[in-house]
Write an enzyme that holds these catalytic residues in place. Structure first.
Site, mmCIF file in Angstrom:
data_model
loop_
_atom_site.group_PDB
_atom_site.id
_atom_site.type_symbol
_atom_site.label_atom_id
_atom_site.label_comp_id
_atom_site.label_asym_id
_atom_site.label_seq_id
_atom_site.Cartn_x
_atom_site.Cartn_y
_atom_site.Cartn_z
ATOM 1 N N HIS A 82 29.013 21.183 -19.874
ATOM 2 C CA HIS A 82 29.727 20.500 -20.929
ATOM 3 C C HIS A 82 28.780 20.144 -22.062
ATOM 4 O O HIS A 82 27.771 19.476 -21.699
ATOM 5 C CB HIS A 82 30.426 19.293 -20.126
ATOM 6 N N ASP A 161 43.967 10.643 -19.322
ATOM 7 C CA ASP A 161 43.080 10.715 -20.613
ATOM 8 C C ASP A 161 43.657 11.117 -21.787
ATOM 9 O O ASP A 161 43.164 10.645 -22.827
ATOM 10 C CB ASP A 161 41.951 12.142 -20.102
ATOM 11 N N ARG A 168 42.425 5.495 -28.071
ATOM 12 C CA ARG A 168 41.042 5.179 -28.433
ATOM 13 C C ARG A 168 41.064 5.498 -29.592
ATOM 14 O O ARG A 168 40.360 4.756 -30.597
ATOM 15 C CB ARG A 168 40.315 5.659 -27.409
ATOM 16 N N SER A 183 36.168 9.958 -19.815
ATOM 17 C CA SER A 183 37.277 10.871 -20.585
ATOM 18 C C SER A 183 36.691 12.482 -20.188
ATOM 19 O O SER A 183 37.323 13.294 -19.873
ATOM 20 C CB SER A 183 37.410 10.856 -21.951
ATOM 21 N N LYS A 187 38.232 15.266 -16.821
ATOM 22 C CA LYS A 187 38.973 16.594 -17.032
ATOM 23 C C LYS A 187 37.839 17.572 -16.332
ATOM 24 O O LYS A 187 38.346 18.593 -15.661
ATOM 25 C CB LYS A 187 38.717 17.120 -18.498
#
Lengths: 439, 439
Positions: A82, A161, A168, A183, A187
């Protein structure tokens, strides 16, 4: 239990229990806890932070608010990467087929671009016909056949999320390390991977400009993943200049394909090799950087990685025309050159300015609902350390015929920092965190 | 301007401009800025505070969200007092007629009780027929005739405060000094007074338990009032034990009337005289505490203050039966004695426990929409420093016939702190702030 009492507890710096955090998240997604309580809670978290246990509980509540993909039928190690996002960051497109070629399964759930940063989904969708909306069966099939899949986040993955991120975004509570961690991980953990490598970018083109902040996020990501019993590592990498030569969508896909053919710019190679190596080590395929690099080079040289990429494009519905017969990327007609304003050595290419220029050309979005122009973008002809002369073409902007380019050009010109003194090249790898670093 | 950017500015500790604060408040009352942005903004203010200029701008925006009462036709100095609330705090009922008798106009806008603290409106409404819903003409007439009025807050006064207070109550953002300051002053400044004396209470029965916190609020109230060009002073007073002998509503009115007749317990006298003296000095009627006290005593001894009180009750629609023919307060039939658990010297009467006991008897509210029982309450037979023996009656609880008293009795018994060592009496005046203290 009352939401207001939990808000006050967090405000006063008290550590919340797993039950209290679940009460908040499940209450929120069920509509029992209103936005105005959740936003003030998020602001209290911004100021007082969360322990790893709290972040784990938050991530867990968000993860289990939705479905998880089960890839346990696949026997190969399943490791994903990621990135926190940058400019010209096409690493996923190169890394996933290489990692798959080296023996990993990479179930990669990606996002779209926003603001000056691009998104892998937008890039892949610039390939005609390519689809990232896949069902569970397709995901498992594609992973099983070629070892990697590139998928969008569906509505059934971590719905908490989605709600929380939207809140947010408008309540000034995006920049909180535990909230960012939850967050990302709610996922990522739904993908079914066994381990994760995080590319946490720092610099003017990154979400976090500051290396210390990025390191802190990296630590939070690794320790929270570890709290789920999954191995993880993080690289903190420099995002002051765009990665590679292309910034946009279709042009970045073309560049990624070239890289898979072995023509890899230094910056892309350094980051891709570092991240894939971490993935291979997490997946117990290799145990050193040296062995990893050797394996990676083999899989590029013998075209295994490149062929897997083409196979993925076909399996996800895309046409391979742009990759075959050495066509490469065809520039659109509307172009303008970026010229050097003075003589000297190129010290910097301001990633954020280039990212915004690219966005203004149509390659990115100012808001989530915007459409993008897949052909728009920026090509850079120079890299840091190059000597340039006033008037030299440093790069080119390109877009659809109706797009005015003056604002983007001004920004792009400003992005090039030309100095008299010599340039000293530095590693883009600013730091690394393994789970055992946090013990 | 975008609300989210202003939230982030405050979160990052940047000072907001008057225009930015007005944008938030006016946007909020017009419905353009949603609750979830305002609550996260309030939480950011909780953590980062506000300068006097910011608090002034916030108060001003909230004040001008509604109407103001204009008392400029009255030539006497118009000085009001505000208390942050306590248990047995009937000071306003005694202070207003005394101050009026001494030559001030006191346009007193008051609130209702909530939780363990009482409210002046509830107390005065315990007088049959008494109304605090007055129109502007009535307010001006009553002030002009007798020098003081006791009025409730109407919907047209500082509507932004009503919205914001309700939101803070449920979003964990009540305890913020600039937000408390703006809430108090946006209502007080709408009354048309020229100057203000604040009674900021500290202790277990007060909103702020800590003297340092109370002093900080006192400073904020005085400096923000000064920023409006109006003189102000604040006394920080002890609220660990209930004030006077009676806690409730009708019983407190009866006690206040007795005080105006000259039978004033030491604690009530110390606080009333201090506050009225500050008011007289702000109104340029006297210039020292000594002169003030002399004048106050005259106006009590010659019954001017007491007669003004009776005149006020008549003008605001109340019947004076309970005050005439020495009737005083008639105990309801349902009563229970609070008995001493051991021998010793009484060191404390826990104001919060007595306040909650009184609330449980029906004299107060657990939530804003509750009705109260005007006759319910607590009478104390002893005061701190008294020697008591186990089994002695320390006080009595009283309420309507259908009210069970066991829980209140338990709390009330626990409230009495009996020790072996001698009691040293201390002043209830813990501190004082004038506008020039803040220069």
């Amino acid at each position: 239990m009352r939401a207001v009492d939990l808000i006050i507890k967090k405000r006063e710096g008290t550590v919340l229990t797993k039950q209290e955090i679940e009460y908040l998240i499940f209450g929120y997604i069920q509509g029992d806890i209103p936005d105005y309580q959740m936003s003030s809670f998020c602001m209290a978290v911004y100021f007082n932070g969360m322990t790893t246990e709290e972040t784990h509980a938050l991530t867990s509540a968000m993860l289990y608010s939705g479905e998880q993909i089960n890839l346990s039928a696949l026997t190969k190690p399943k490791i994903d990467k990621h990135s926190t996002g940058g400019v010209g960051d096409k690493i996923s497109l190169i890394l996933a087929p290489i990692a798959a070629a080296c023996g990993l399964v990479v179930p990669m759930m990606c996002g779209r671009g926003l603001g000056h940063t691009g998104g892998t989904i937008d890039k892949m969708e610039a390939i005609p016909g390519y689809s990232t909306c896949l069902n569970r069966q397709q995901i498992e099939d594609i992973c099983s056949r070629i070892g990697f899949v590139i998928m969008g986040q569906t509505d059934t993955i971590a719905p908490a999320d989605k709600m929380l991120y939207a809140l947010r975004d408008v309540s000034g509570t995006v920049e909180s390390i535990p909230l960012i961690t939850a967050s990302i991980l709610s996922k990522k953990l739904a993908e079914g991977a066994d381990g994760f490598v995080f590319d946490v970018k720092a610099g003017v083109g990154a979400f976090m400009q500051d290396v210390a902040e990025a390191t802190s996020l990296a630590g939070s990501l690794v320790s929270t993943t570890a709290a789920f019993g999954k191995p993880a590592a993080a690289c903190i990498t420099d995002m002051n200049a765009p990665l590679g030569r292309m910034i946009g969508n279709r042009c970045e896909v073309a560049e990624a394909y070239e890289c898979l053919g072995g023509k890899m710019p230094d910056d892309i190679q350094e980051i891709t090799f570092s991240l894939v190596s971490e993935m291979l080590i997490l997946g117990n395929i290799t145990d050193t950087l040296e062995k990893s690099v050797k394996l990676i080079k083999e899989k590029i040289t013998d075209s295994t990685a490149r062929n897997l990429f083409l196979e993925n494009v076909r399996l996800q519905g895309g046409t391979c025309d742009m990759f075959l017969h050495d066509k490469g990327f065809t520039l659109p007609e509307n172009t303008v050159a970026i010229k050097a304003r003075k003589n000297g050595i190129l010290h910097g290419i301001h990633a954020c300015k280039i990212g915004i220029a690219s966005m203004l050309l149509g390659a990115g979005r100012t808001k989530k609902t915007d459409d993008i122009l897949p052909d728009a973008g920026v090509e850079l002809f120079v890299t840091r350390g190059d000597a340039v002369k006033a008037g030299d073409e440093l790069g080119i902007l390109f877009s659809a015929p109706h797009i005015r380019m003056d604002e983007a050009l001004l920004l792009a010109e400003e992005a090039f920092e030309i100095q008299d003194k010599p340039f000293v090249k530095k590693s883009l790898l600013l730091g690394k965190i393994d789970a055992h670093d946090l013990d």
